[in-house]
Design a protein around this motif. Sequence first.
Motif, mmCIF file in Angstrom:
data_model
loop_
_atom_site.group_PDB
_atom_site.id
_atom_site.type_symbol
_atom_site.label_atom_id
_atom_site.label_comp_id
_atom_site.label_asym_id
_atom_site.label_seq_id
_atom_site.Cartn_x
_atom_site.Cartn_y
_atom_site.Cartn_z
ATOM 1 N N TYR A 95 0.819 -1.281 0.044
ATOM 2 C CA TYR A 95 0.130 -0.036 -0.224
ATOM 3 C C TYR A 95 0.712 1.138 -0.162
ATOM 4 C CZ TYR A 95 1.470 0.871 4.825
ATOM 5 O OH TYR A 95 2.280 1.321 5.785
ATOM 6 N N GLU A 139 2.608 -1.382 9.225
ATOM 7 C CA GLU A 139 1.110 -1.969 8.623
ATOM 8 C C GLU A 139 0.477 -0.856 8.341
ATOM 9 O OE1 GLU A 139 0.352 -5.154 8.374
ATOM 10 O OE2 GLU A 139 2.241 -5.551 9.019
ATOM 11 N N ARG A 140 -0.681 -0.869 7.665
ATOM 12 C CA ARG A 140 -1.379 0.153 7.080
ATOM 13 C C ARG A 140 -2.077 1.153 7.910
ATOM 14 N NH1 ARG A 140 -6.062 -0.953 2.588
ATOM 15 N NH2 ARG A 140 -4.226 -2.282 1.930
ATOM 16 N N ASP A 141 -2.785 0.435 9.052
ATOM 17 C CA ASP A 141 -3.176 1.137 10.232
ATOM 18 C C ASP A 141 -2.200 1.983 10.920
ATOM 19 O OD1 ASP A 141 -5.663 -0.028 9.291
ATOM 20 O OD2 ASP A 141 -5.698 -1.594 10.926
ATOM 21 N N GLN A 142 -1.131 1.571 11.136
ATOM 22 C CA GLN A 142 -0.045 2.145 11.981
ATOM 23 C C GLN A 142 0.208 3.328 11.105
ATOM 24 O OE1 GLN A 142 2.665 -0.868 12.351
ATOM 25 N NE2 GLN A 142 2.843 -0.531 14.321
ATOM 26 N N LEU A 153 -1.467 5.113 8.836
ATOM 27 C CA LEU A 153 -2.547 6.087 8.748
ATOM 28 C C LEU A 153 -2.822 6.591 10.120
ATOM 29 C CD1 LEU A 153 -5.061 7.141 7.359
ATOM 30 C CD2 LEU A 153 -6.403 5.266 8.212
ATOM 31 N N LYS A 154 -2.706 6.321 11.194
ATOM 32 C CA LYS A 154 -2.475 6.856 12.445
ATOM 33 C C LYS A 154 -1.535 7.907 12.430
ATOM 34 C CE LYS A 154 -2.704 6.157 17.338
ATOM 35 N NZ LYS A 154 -1.932 7.399 17.794
ATOM 36 N N ILE A 178 -5.429 6.421 0.067
ATOM 37 C CA ILE A 178 -4.741 5.047 0.118
ATOM 38 C C ILE A 178 -4.821 4.353 -1.109
ATOM 39 C CG2 ILE A 178 -4.804 2.837 1.497
ATOM 40 C CD1 ILE A 178 -6.210 4.243 3.664
#
Length: 236
Positions: free
Chosen positions: A42, A190-193, A195-196, A220
Motif C-alpha cells: 500500500y 502496517e497500514r493502520d499504523q 494511517l494513524k 490510500i
Amino acid sequence: MDFVGIQQEFAHAPATERHTHNRWEPYVDNGGTSLAIAGADYVIVASDARQSNGFNINSRYDPKAFHLSNNAILATAGYAADAKRLVEVLEQNAQMYYHKHDRVMKTSAMAQMLSNTLYGRRFFPYYVFPILAGLDNEGKGALYCYDPVGNMERVVYQSFGSASALVQPFLDNVVGFKNQRGADPARLLERDQALKIAVDAFTGATERDIYTGDWLDIFIVDRNGVTHEKRELKHD
C-alpha cells in the motif's frame, strides 16, 4: 544641489511625484504540507487543503494531492497554480501514452516522465515539490520525491511543504526508526499504523504552522484501487 539636498527634496515631494518600482514575482509559496508513507502492499498520501499567501487565506479547501488516471497520486507543495498545471501536463502525456500503447502507464514510467517534465522546465521551473505515489510492478508501495528541476529519488516516506521541518523529523523517528538503538530501519509499517501516524503528524503540525490546516485529504492506494477520505483539521 548636492546629493543630500536631492534626498531632502525627494522626501518632501508629494507622493504622486515620487517614482516607484514595481516588481513582478512569478512564484508564490501558497503554504500547506504533504506527506506520503509506503508499505509492503500500500501507499498512503496525506495533504492539507489550506491555500494561503502571506497571512491571507485564499481558500480553505484547495487540494494539494491529485488522483491521476493510472491510480497514482501526485502530492505537491509550493505554488498552487504550478501544481495544477503540472497535473494537466502529466494527464495529457498519460492519455497520449495510453492511446499509443493501448495500456495504462505504470507508476515507474510516470515517475520517470515527471522527472523529464520537470527537467525540461529547468530554466523556468515549476515551483513545486512533488511526491508521486503508487504501486510498483510487484505490487509494493512506491514513493518518488523530486525537487523543482527533476532530481528524483525513491523513498519509503517523505514530507514537503511549510510544516515539513516539523513533520519530517517525526517521520524519521516513527517510520524510519532513525537513531533508535536495536530498531530495524528496513521494517515497514502496517497500514493502520501508517494511517494513524499520518493523521497525528498533521494534528501536531497545525498547532505550530499557520499555513497548514482546515482539511486533510487522505489517499490510500492498494491492489483494490484508490480510496479517499477527508478529515477536519484546525480552522484557525
